[in-house]
Design a protein around this motif. Sequence first.
Motif, PDB file in Angstrom:
ATOM      1  N   GLY A  13       0.837  -1.202   0.000  1.00  0.00           N
ATOM      2  CA  GLY A  13       0.000   0.000   0.000  1.00  0.00           C
ATOM      3  C   GLY A  13       0.865   1.242   0.000  1.00  0.00           C
ATOM      4  N   CYS A  14       0.205   2.377   0.189  1.00  0.00           N
ATOM      5  CA  CYS A  14       0.921   3.648   0.073  1.00  0.00           C
ATOM      6  C   CYS A  14       1.114   4.358   1.393  1.00  0.00           C
ATOM      7  N   GLY A  16      -1.458   5.606   2.956  1.00  0.00           N
ATOM      8  CA  GLY A  16      -2.663   6.409   3.149  1.00  0.00           C
ATOM      9  C   GLY A  16      -3.611   5.796   4.166  1.00  0.00           C
ATOM     10  N   CYS A  17      -3.610   4.468   4.232  1.00  0.00           N
ATOM     11  CA  CYS A  17      -4.474   3.816   5.221  1.00  0.00           C
ATOM     12  C   CYS A  17      -3.978   4.079   6.641  1.00  0.00           C
ATOM     13  N   ILE A  93      -9.193  -0.421   0.340  1.00  0.00           N
ATOM     14  CA  ILE A  93      -9.601  -1.125  -0.876  1.00  0.00           C
ATOM     15  C   ILE A  93      -8.452  -1.929  -1.495  1.00  0.00           C
ATOM     16  N   CYS A  94      -7.203  -1.573  -1.225  1.00  0.00           N
ATOM     17  CA  CYS A  94      -6.098  -2.403  -1.748  1.00  0.00           C
ATOM     18  C   CYS A  94      -6.136  -3.784  -1.115  1.00  0.00           C
ATOM     19  N   CYS A 167     -10.376   4.397  -0.187  1.00  0.00           N
ATOM     20  CA  CYS A 167      -8.970   4.592  -0.554  1.00  0.00           C
ATOM     21  C   CYS A 167      -8.573   6.039  -0.278  1.00  0.00           C
ATOM     22  N   PRO A 168      -8.166   6.296   0.974  1.00  0.00           N
ATOM     23  CA  PRO A 168      -8.175   5.406   2.141  1.00  0.00           C
ATOM     24  C   PRO A 168      -9.576   5.339   2.730  1.00  0.00           C
TER      25      PRO A 168
HETATM   26 FE1  SF4 Z   1      -3.090   3.631  -0.158  1.00  0.00          FE
HETATM   27 FE2  SF4 Z   1      -5.651   3.663  -0.928  1.00  0.00          FE
HETATM   28 FE3  SF4 Z   1      -4.317   1.394  -0.919  1.00  0.00          FE
HETATM   29 FE4  SF4 Z   1      -4.946   2.520   1.420  1.00  0.00          FE
HETATM   30  S1  SF4 Z   1      -6.404   1.713  -0.089  1.00  0.00           S
HETATM   31  S2  SF4 Z   1      -2.947   1.638   0.860  1.00  0.00           S
HETATM   32  S3  SF4 Z   1      -4.794   4.711   0.862  1.00  0.00           S
HETATM   33  S4  SF4 Z   1      -3.851   3.170  -2.233  1.00  0.00           S
END
Ligand code: SF4
Length: 197
Positions: A13-14, A16-17, A93-94, A167-168
């Motif tokens: 993931g990035c 953001g979560c 959602i990832c 997301c997030p």
């Molecule tokens: Fe990042 Fe969105 Fe995935 Fe969370 S769901 S890890 S915010 S890309």
Amino acid sequence: MSKPKLAYYLAGGCGGCDIAVVDISEMLVDVALAVDIVFWAPTVADVKYKDLEAMPDGSIDVGLFTGNVRNSEHEHIAKVLRNKCKVLIAFGICAACGGIKGLVNLHTTDELLDKAYVNTFSTDNPNKELPQTTCVVDGKYELTLPTLMYARPLDEVVKVDYYIGGCPPHYEHVKAAFTALLSGQLPPPGSWITMGK
Ligand code: SF4
């Protein structure tokens, strides 16, 4: 009475979560006081992967898994968390569906490495150096990077108990999840946890 034990893991993931958790603002203090964070990787708690693996199976009440399963480390930790956690939640959602991070499946690894490390206007890499999969640290420790895999949602690797979308995820969904978890009033297994449910 002992506090519920919580684990959190960021896979493909990035980050953001992670911010979505912080985004519950003042409720974060209540949650932090109400739970015992036994694993939070790779950022916060000073608990190493081997410490997680040493914990008895089923000893963690709730595991939050963010990001999709993109490499061999993610896959391994997903299986470890499944064994250790009574409740495992695909958070964001990832983790739930693959998400925007799943778009990597549209390209080969060579195409992705070329785009990331060689072929962009802002990259200065005349020798076309790419990350190495192994390296030696201090002349004695050989490190091997995890192997990249086809990106998958969490439930293609292990059984998932609940899903939180977004997301997030919207902070109201995250609040609803913590409220349900701390009160023990969880929806039926397999549900998506949303605000007000
Ligand atoms: Fe990042 Fe969105 Fe995935 Fe969370 S769901 S890890 S915010 S890309």
